[in-house]
Motif scaffolding. Structure first.
Motif, mmCIF file in Angstrom:
data_model
loop_
_atom_site.group_PDB
_atom_site.id
_atom_site.type_symbol
_atom_site.label_atom_id
_atom_site.label_comp_id
_atom_site.label_asym_id
_atom_site.label_seq_id
_atom_site.Cartn_x
_atom_site.Cartn_y
_atom_site.Cartn_z
ATOM 1 N N SER A 1 -19.495 -167.188 1.150
ATOM 2 C CA SER A 1 -19.590 -166.289 0.012
ATOM 3 C C SER A 1 -18.728 -165.047 0.172
ATOM 4 O O SER A 1 -18.770 -164.164 -0.665
ATOM 5 C CB SER A 1 -21.048 -165.870 -0.207
ATOM 6 O OG SER A 1 -21.518 -165.130 0.911
ATOM 7 N N ASN B 1 -16.511 -168.787 -7.389
ATOM 8 C CA ASN B 1 -17.858 -168.460 -7.855
ATOM 9 C C ASN B 1 -18.116 -169.139 -9.193
ATOM 10 O O ASN B 1 -17.201 -169.307 -10.014
ATOM 11 C CB ASN B 1 -18.032 -166.948 -8.038
ATOM 12 C CG ASN B 1 -18.168 -166.211 -6.725
ATOM 13 O OD1 ASN B 1 -19.265 -166.018 -6.205
ATOM 14 N ND2 ASN B 1 -17.033 -165.795 -6.168
ATOM 15 N N LEU C 1 -25.577 -163.794 -13.082
ATOM 16 C CA LEU C 1 -25.706 -164.222 -11.697
ATOM 17 C C LEU C 1 -24.424 -164.934 -11.281
ATOM 18 O O LEU C 1 -23.865 -165.722 -12.054
ATOM 19 C CB LEU C 1 -26.889 -165.180 -11.526
ATOM 20 C CG LEU C 1 -28.296 -164.615 -11.777
ATOM 21 C CD1 LEU C 1 -29.317 -165.751 -11.747
ATOM 22 C CD2 LEU C 1 -28.647 -163.564 -10.737
ATOM 23 N N GLY D 1 -25.802 -165.730 -1.041
ATOM 24 C CA GLY D 1 -25.233 -166.882 -1.729
ATOM 25 C C GLY D 1 -25.221 -166.707 -3.236
ATOM 26 O O GLY D 1 -24.308 -167.157 -3.923
ATOM 27 N N ILE D 2 -26.242 -166.031 -3.802
ATOM 28 C CA ILE D 2 -26.341 -165.766 -5.238
ATOM 29 C C ILE D 2 -26.501 -164.262 -5.424
ATOM 30 O O ILE D 2 -27.395 -163.651 -4.839
ATOM 31 C CB ILE D 2 -27.527 -166.515 -5.865
ATOM 32 C CG1 ILE D 2 -27.323 -168.027 -5.738
ATOM 33 C CG2 ILE D 2 -27.687 -166.126 -7.332
ATOM 34 C CD1 ILE D 2 -28.466 -168.845 -6.312
ATOM 35 N N TRP E 1 -22.828 -167.362 -8.288
ATOM 36 C CA TRP E 1 -23.165 -168.282 -7.195
ATOM 37 C C TRP E 1 -21.886 -168.636 -6.455
ATOM 38 O O TRP E 1 -20.974 -169.232 -7.020
ATOM 39 C CB TRP E 1 -23.837 -169.529 -7.752
ATOM 40 C CG TRP E 1 -24.162 -170.571 -6.709
ATOM 41 C CD1 TRP E 1 -24.448 -170.363 -5.406
ATOM 42 C CD2 TRP E 1 -24.208 -171.993 -6.906
ATOM 43 N NE1 TRP E 1 -24.687 -171.544 -4.755
ATOM 44 C CE2 TRP E 1 -24.550 -172.567 -5.655
ATOM 45 C CE3 TRP E 1 -24.016 -172.813 -8.008
ATOM 46 C CZ2 TRP E 1 -24.675 -173.942 -5.494
ATOM 47 C CZ3 TRP E 1 -24.148 -174.183 -7.844
ATOM 48 C CH2 TRP E 1 -24.474 -174.735 -6.596
#
Length: 255
Positions: free
Chosen positions: A24, A196, A187, A140-141, A189
């Protein structure tokens, strides 16, 4: 034996967390993105500047698409230039009156009164956004929020009949370009070092002013355009990876 298994499991979990954090870690710099999804427009209330009569224009739910070019300054702040399109098939149109059930209806008499007219109120936007990403790169999110300012061009194209005390032909073939603002929330991810998937909600509002023509002459309708969109997007970072730290200096020679 149980303690040894617990240590091994903890080590594996830590390694997995570190690998997720590495996946990430998005580099700073330029990025590009495309989004597509669902849009719904609040009823557009347009008031005649000549007669003061207001009309509620229902715009059918449809699709929306966006393209973005942005720059990330650090793990939390980024800016972007966004171009967007929102479809706008006109549904039912009603006069804003509790007394006279007048409406803008199809020009075909066989369809009966107060059906959906033929036409569109499409929207094309150009916005400058400021985005803040919550959390750290190891997440991660990550949720994000933002604000945008720019212009909204509403293209009006409709033809029908005004039914009330008398029947009047009515048409719009005009566009309106006005200042627009939007609020953003979503959001992100992280699915790779540079990639992403963004789930984004946009609330956009602007004024709208459209020239009209009737059998009685020319006129102008003005009001407010408010839209909501929910999209899924793919964002890819073009920025360069950070250079690894230099190696430690060699140890001094033995005496």
């Amino acid at each position: 034996m149980r303690v040894k298994s617990l240590i091994l499991a903890s080590s594996a979990a830590a390694a997995l967390a570190l690998s997720a954090g590495a996946a990430s870690a998005e580099p700073d710099g330029w990025y590009g993105a495309v989004d597509a999804g669902y849009q719904f427009i609040d009823d557009v209330e347009l008031e005649s500047q000549t007669t003061g009569v207001a009309w509620n224009w229902e715009v059918n739910d449809g699709w929306a698409a966006f393209a973005r070019l942005g720059y990330r300054f650090n793990p939390n702040w980024r800016v972007e230039l966004e171009g967007g399109y929102r479809s706008g098939d006109i549904g039912r149109v009603r006069r804003d009156s509790n007394v006279t059930p007048s409406g803008l209806c199809n020009i075909n008499p066989a369809s009966g009164p107060c059906h959906s007219p033929d036409g569109d109120l499409d929207s094309v936007t150009l916005m400058a956004n400021v985005i803040y990403d919550f959390g750290w790169e190891s997440w991660g999110i990550r949720p994000f929020v933002g604000l945008g300012m720019g212009v909204n061009r509403v293209n009006g194209d409709a033809i029908g009949t005004l039914r009330g005390a008398r029947t009047t032909g009515f048409a719009i073939d005009d566009h309106s370009t006005k200042f627009a603002a939007q609020a953003i929330a979503g959001l992100a991810w992280a699915v790779g070092d540079r990639t992403n998937i963004d789930l984004t909600y946009r609330y956009m509002t602007s004024d709208v002013e459209l020239d009209t023509s009737t059998s009685g002459g020319q006129g102008t309708l003005d009001g407010e355009y408010t839209g909501h969109t929910v999209t899924l997007g793919l964002r890819y970072a073009f920025g360069a990876e950070e250079a690894p730290p230099p190696p430690p200096p060699p140890p001094p020679p033995p005496p």
